[in-house]
Design a protein around this motif. Structure first.
Motif, PDB file in Angstrom:
ATOM      1  N   ALA A 101      28.213  34.811  42.207  1.00  0.00           N
ATOM      2  CA  ALA A 101      27.111  34.136  41.365  1.00  0.00           C
ATOM      3  C   ALA A 101      27.533  34.526  39.794  1.00  0.00           C
ATOM      4  CB  ALA A 101      25.726  34.388  41.567  1.00  0.00           C
ATOM      5  N   THR A 102      27.636  35.792  39.577  1.00  0.00           N
ATOM      6  CA  THR A 102      28.131  36.189  38.112  1.00  0.00           C
ATOM      7  C   THR A 102      29.509  35.930  37.705  1.00  0.00           C
ATOM      8  OG1 THR A 102      26.611  38.321  38.591  1.00  0.00           O
ATOM      9  CG2 THR A 102      28.343  38.380  36.836  1.00  0.00           C
ATOM     10  N   ALA A 103      30.562  36.031  38.760  1.00  0.00           N
ATOM     11  CA  ALA A 103      31.905  35.494  38.618  1.00  0.00           C
ATOM     12  C   ALA A 103      31.867  33.971  38.188  1.00  0.00           C
ATOM     13  CB  ALA A 103      32.573  35.473  39.828  1.00  0.00           C
ATOM     14  N   SER A 104      31.059  33.295  38.754  1.00  0.00           N
ATOM     15  CA  SER A 104      31.124  31.753  38.566  1.00  0.00           C
ATOM     16  C   SER A 104      30.619  31.645  37.173  1.00  0.00           C
ATOM     17  CB  SER A 104      30.111  30.855  39.480  1.00  0.00           C
ATOM     18  OG  SER A 104      28.893  31.189  39.409  1.00  0.00           O
ATOM     19  N   ALA A 105      29.634  32.436  36.631  1.00  0.00           N
ATOM     20  CA  ALA A 105      29.172  32.450  35.238  1.00  0.00           C
ATOM     21  C   ALA A 105      30.140  32.746  34.207  1.00  0.00           C
ATOM     22  CB  ALA A 105      27.926  33.402  34.877  1.00  0.00           C
ATOM     23  N   LEU A 106      30.832  33.740  34.515  1.00  0.00           N
ATOM     24  CA  LEU A 106      32.057  34.181  33.776  1.00  0.00           C
ATOM     25  C   LEU A 106      33.098  32.821  33.659  1.00  0.00           C
ATOM     26  CD1 LEU A 106      32.743  37.656  34.872  1.00  0.00           C
ATOM     27  CD2 LEU A 106      31.375  36.970  32.908  1.00  0.00           C
TER      28      LEU A 106
ATOM     29  N   ALA B  61      40.489  32.686  41.501  1.00  0.00           N
ATOM     30  CA  ALA B  61      39.733  33.346  40.016  1.00  0.00           C
ATOM     31  C   ALA B  61      38.672  33.915  40.483  1.00  0.00           C
ATOM     32  CB  ALA B  61      39.713  32.254  38.853  1.00  0.00           C
ATOM     33  N   LEU B  62      37.624  33.393  41.211  1.00  0.00           N
ATOM     34  CA  LEU B  62      36.265  33.843  41.501  1.00  0.00           C
ATOM     35  C   LEU B  62      36.455  35.345  42.214  1.00  0.00           C
ATOM     36  CD1 LEU B  62      33.198  32.684  41.427  1.00  0.00           C
ATOM     37  CD2 LEU B  62      33.693  32.503  43.908  1.00  0.00           C
ATOM     38  N   LYS B  63      37.310  35.254  43.105  1.00  0.00           N
ATOM     39  CA  LYS B  63      37.536  36.446  43.775  1.00  0.00           C
ATOM     40  C   LYS B  63      38.095  37.630  43.027  1.00  0.00           C
ATOM     41  CE  LYS B  63      38.457  33.963  48.359  1.00  0.00           C
ATOM     42  NZ  LYS B  63      39.246  33.744  49.459  1.00  0.00           N
ATOM     43  N   GLU B  64      39.050  37.329  42.046  1.00  0.00           N
ATOM     44  CA  GLU B  64      39.612  38.196  41.165  1.00  0.00           C
ATOM     45  C   GLU B  64      38.521  38.953  40.243  1.00  0.00           C
ATOM     46  OE1 GLU B  64      42.174  40.863  39.955  1.00  0.00           O
ATOM     47  OE2 GLU B  64      42.541  39.168  41.512  1.00  0.00           O
ATOM     48  N   LEU B  65      37.713  38.200  39.910  1.00  0.00           N
ATOM     49  CA  LEU B  65      36.632  38.420  38.765  1.00  0.00           C
ATOM     50  C   LEU B  65      35.463  39.521  39.696  1.00  0.00           C
ATOM     51  CD1 LEU B  65      35.912  35.303  36.667  1.00  0.00           C
ATOM     52  CD2 LEU B  65      37.038  37.626  35.893  1.00  0.00           C
ATOM     53  N   ALA B  66      35.374  39.111  40.938  1.00  0.00           N
ATOM     54  CA  ALA B  66      34.265  39.949  42.099  1.00  0.00           C
ATOM     55  C   ALA B  66      34.751  41.356  42.383  1.00  0.00           C
ATOM     56  CB  ALA B  66      33.955  38.902  43.089  1.00  0.00           C
ATOM     57  N   LYS B  67      35.914  41.439  41.757  1.00  0.00           N
ATOM     58  CA  LYS B  67      36.366  42.849  42.190  1.00  0.00           C
ATOM     59  C   LYS B  67      35.727  43.877  40.969  1.00  0.00           C
ATOM     60  CE  LYS B  67      41.026  41.414  43.818  1.00  0.00           C
ATOM     61  NZ  LYS B  67      42.282  41.459  43.633  1.00  0.00           N
ATOM     62  N   LEU B  68      35.160  43.333  40.063  1.00  0.00           N
ATOM     63  CA  LEU B  68      34.620  44.307  39.180  1.00  0.00           C
ATOM     64  C   LEU B  68      33.122  44.585  39.568  1.00  0.00           C
ATOM     65  CD1 LEU B  68      35.148  42.261  35.762  1.00  0.00           C
ATOM     66  CD2 LEU B  68      36.146  44.419  36.426  1.00  0.00           C
ATOM     67  N   LYS B  69      32.885  45.849  39.337  1.00  0.00           N
ATOM     68  CA  LYS B  69      31.591  46.472  39.884  1.00  0.00           C
ATOM     69  C   LYS B  69      30.344  45.760  39.522  1.00  0.00           C
ATOM     70  CE  LYS B  69      33.157  51.294  40.193  1.00  0.00           C
ATOM     71  NZ  LYS B  69      33.120  52.678  39.432  1.00  0.00           N
ATOM     72  N   GLY B  70      29.527  45.479  40.461  1.00  0.00           N
ATOM     73  CA  GLY B  70      28.256  44.737  39.963  1.00  0.00           C
ATOM     74  C   GLY B  70      28.352  43.086  39.931  1.00  0.00           C
ATOM     75  N   VAL B  71      29.883  42.640  39.935  1.00  0.00           N
ATOM     76  CA  VAL B  71      29.861  41.351  39.737  1.00  0.00           C
ATOM     77  C   VAL B  71      30.202  40.724  41.227  1.00  0.00           C
ATOM     78  CG1 VAL B  71      31.662  39.621  39.036  1.00  0.00           C
ATOM     79  CG2 VAL B  71      30.965  41.773  37.812  1.00  0.00           C
ATOM     80  N   GLY B  72      29.495  39.726  41.549  1.00  0.00           N
ATOM     81  CA  GLY B  72      29.288  39.084  42.961  1.00  0.00           C
ATOM     82  C   GLY B  72      29.937  37.572  42.464  1.00  0.00           C
TER      83      GLY B  72
END
Length: 219
Positions: free
Chosen positions: A83-88, A70-81
């Motif tokens: 750390a930010t993916a884990s916050a989401l 799930a983290l990797k999928e969210l990290a596909k968004l621009k500006g989302v690494g």
């Protein structure tokens, strides 16, 4: 913010771009401020944010592998690494830990905002939660709750607190001395006040002494 956000994204199963921007603003307020990240996440088309977040949240199960996916999928968004993916993910499921600097500093040799670093942090926080639950005989602790406890402890330490809510002085704001054994303010001992009966008795004795002295002078 987090309670409302959690409720909203769980009901929808996805995240809006405005919510993504708010999470990024929150993240930047807690760590190093990088204004370019805010511009990057804002550049994501709304439908792309909804689609990526829906796919990411749908992957979340109990296992570490599902969370990393799930983290990797969210990290596909621009500006989302990571750390930010884990916050989401933490907003979606509070039992999932945020990749905070404080937690990384405590459980890792150095700060690295990578997927392997997050996986290592997740494993250690889950192990910590399991140990606490075993010690307490409960299931109250999660990896996410442990991360928040670590963050609170680190912030307290940063401001010179030995324990949350207590300062190093082992005193209080009244200036009353505190005993070392139990921290209970010492009470000043009060002398017993004289009663009216005591005052009357003392007065009678003085009168008798004066009359006796007068009689002796006359004799």
């Amino acid at each position: 913010m987090w309670n409302d956000l959690h409720k909203a994204i769980v009901e929808r199963g996805s995240l809006t771009r405005d919510e993504l921007v708010k999470v990024m603003e929150w993240k930047l307020s807690r760590g190093k401020f990088r204004p370019t990240l805010l511009a990057q996440v804002s550049s994501n088309p709304p439908d792309v944010v909804v689609g990526a977040s829906r796919r990411g949240f749908s992957l979340v199960k109990e296992s570490d592998e599902s969370i990393i996916a799930a983290l990797k999928e969210l990290a596909k968004l621009k500006g989302v690494g990571p750390a930010t993916a884990s916050a989401l993910l933490s907003a979606y499921n509070p039992s999932i830990p945020f990749m905070s600097d404080e937690a990384l500093s405590l459980y890792s040799a150095k700060l690295q905002y990578t997927v392997p670093a997050y996986k290592n942090l997740l494993e250690k926080l889950r192990a910590q939660a399991a140990e606490l639950n075993k010690r307490e005989g409960s299931d109250n602790w999660t990896a996410g709750k442990c991360e928040r406890a670590v963050w609170a402890w680190c912030i307290g330490k940063r401001f010179g607190l030995t324990e949350m809510g207590e300062d190093k002085g082992n005193g209080n704001d009244t200036g009353t001395p505190v005993t070392e054994e139990d921290g209970i303010p010492e009470k000043e001992e009060k002398r017993p006040s004289k009663s009216n009966d005591d005052d009357e008795t003392t007065g009678l004795r003085r009168s008798k002494r004066r009359r006796k002295a007068a009689d002796e002078d006359v004799s």
